[in-house]
Design a protein around this motif. Structure first.
Motif, PDB file in Angstrom:
ATOM      1  N   VAL A 190       0.854  -1.189   0.000  1.00 37.81           N
ATOM      2  CA  VAL A 190       0.000   0.000   0.000  1.00 37.81           C
ATOM      3  C   VAL A 190       0.890   1.240   0.000  1.00 37.81           C
ATOM      4  N   GLN A 191       0.473   2.269  -0.736  1.00 36.30           N
ATOM      5  CA  GLN A 191       1.293   3.476  -0.896  1.00 36.30           C
ATOM      6  C   GLN A 191       1.708   4.096   0.433  1.00 36.30           C
ATOM      7  N   GLU A 222       5.186   4.006 -12.694  1.00 32.79           N
ATOM      8  CA  GLU A 222       4.085   3.558 -13.559  1.00 32.79           C
ATOM      9  C   GLU A 222       4.299   4.014 -15.000  1.00 32.79           C
ATOM     10  N   ARG A 265      -0.342   0.284  -9.994  1.00 28.45           N
ATOM     11  CA  ARG A 265      -1.225   0.421  -8.837  1.00 28.45           C
ATOM     12  C   ARG A 265      -2.408  -0.510  -9.043  1.00 28.45           C
ATOM     13  N   LYS A 266      -2.809  -1.155  -7.948  1.00 28.29           N
ATOM     14  CA  LYS A 266      -3.973  -2.038  -8.005  1.00 28.29           C
ATOM     15  C   LYS A 266      -4.881  -1.728  -6.830  1.00 28.29           C
ATOM     16  N   ALA A 267      -6.171  -1.939  -7.039  1.00 29.56           N
ATOM     17  CA  ALA A 267      -7.134  -1.730  -5.965  1.00 29.56           C
ATOM     18  C   ALA A 267      -6.869  -2.731  -4.832  1.00 29.56           C
ATOM     19  N   VAL A 268      -7.149  -2.276  -3.613  1.00 30.98           N
ATOM     20  CA  VAL A 268      -7.024  -3.142  -2.439  1.00 30.98           C
ATOM     21  C   VAL A 268      -8.426  -3.636  -2.104  1.00 30.98           C
ATOM     22  N   ARG A 323     -11.780   0.950  -0.785  1.00 27.27           N
ATOM     23  CA  ARG A 323     -11.911   1.663  -2.065  1.00 27.27           C
ATOM     24  C   ARG A 323     -10.882   2.772  -2.233  1.00 27.27           C
ATOM     25  N   ARG A 324     -10.372   3.317  -1.121  1.00 27.36           N
ATOM     26  CA  ARG A 324      -9.447   4.446  -1.218  1.00 27.36           C
ATOM     27  C   ARG A 324      -7.992   4.019  -1.361  1.00 27.36           C
ATOM     28  N   ARG A 375      -4.589   2.019  -2.551  1.00 27.93           N
ATOM     29  CA  ARG A 375      -4.006   1.414  -3.739  1.00 27.93           C
ATOM     30  C   ARG A 375      -2.717   0.723  -3.325  1.00 27.93           C
ATOM     31  N   VAL A 387       0.808  -0.981  -4.608  1.00 26.27           N
ATOM     32  CA  VAL A 387       1.749  -0.843  -5.719  1.00 26.27           C
ATOM     33  C   VAL A 387       2.462  -2.177  -5.865  1.00 26.27           C
TER      34      VAL A 387
END
Length: 161
Positions: free
Chosen positions: A68-69, A91, A98-101, A105-106, A108, A110
């Motif tokens: 996570v970022q 990127e 980046r991928k959704a977690v 929803r907020r 991302r 990496v």
């Protein structure tokens, strides 16, 4: 306004010169060593088109996997805006995505790409001769000793009691 400071105390003031006996001497030496090592690493990375800040993120991604970022920011000592810029750069170059977690929803995560892994490996190959030059003034066994001492210093909680 100038303070009246006795001249006899100047011997213990930080000077950043070899032999400095001030309480700041170790920190100043570590800072100078960092500058020197960082310059060598930057030289190795320059032909690959990345900077130390990019490589620091790649190191975390190789070590931890998708991250996570906000955790990347903490792991690399970068602020939130800085880590966003670095990940944007990675990127754009196709070195990370980046991928959704799931469940958040907020957030991302990496993840390093196959191209990122290739560049990571190429950086290690490029750094080998430069690193040898970095420790060329040390004697036999001293590079390993320095690494062991710095590891103990940098990771005191990781030592077994």
């Amino acid at each position: 306004m100038t303070a009246d400071v006795p001249h006899e105390t100047t011997a213990s003031r930080a000077t950043d010169r070899p032999g400095d006996a001030s309480p700041f001497a170790l920190g100043l030496l570590l800072r100078r060593a960092h500058w020197r090592a960082a310059a060598v690493m930057a030289e190795a990375l320059r032909p690959l088109g990345i900077e130390l800040r990019h490589f620091a993120v790649l190191i975390v991604l190789v070590d931890r996997g998708a991250t996570v970022q906000r955790d990347l920011a903490e792991a690399t000592g970068t602020d939130k805006a800085g880590i966003m810029r670095v990940v944007d750069d990675l990127e754009r170059r196709g070195l990370a995505v980046r991928k959704a977690v799931p469940g958040d929803r907020r957030a991302r995560a990496v993840e390093i790409t196959p191209q990122g892994i290739e560049l990571f490996d190429a950086a290690h190959e490029a750094a080998t001769p430069l690193t040898e030059r970095l420790v060329a003034d040390l004697g036999p066994g001293e590079p390993e000793q320095l690494t062991e001492l710095l590891t103990r210093f940098a990771h005191p909680a990781d030592r077994e009691a």
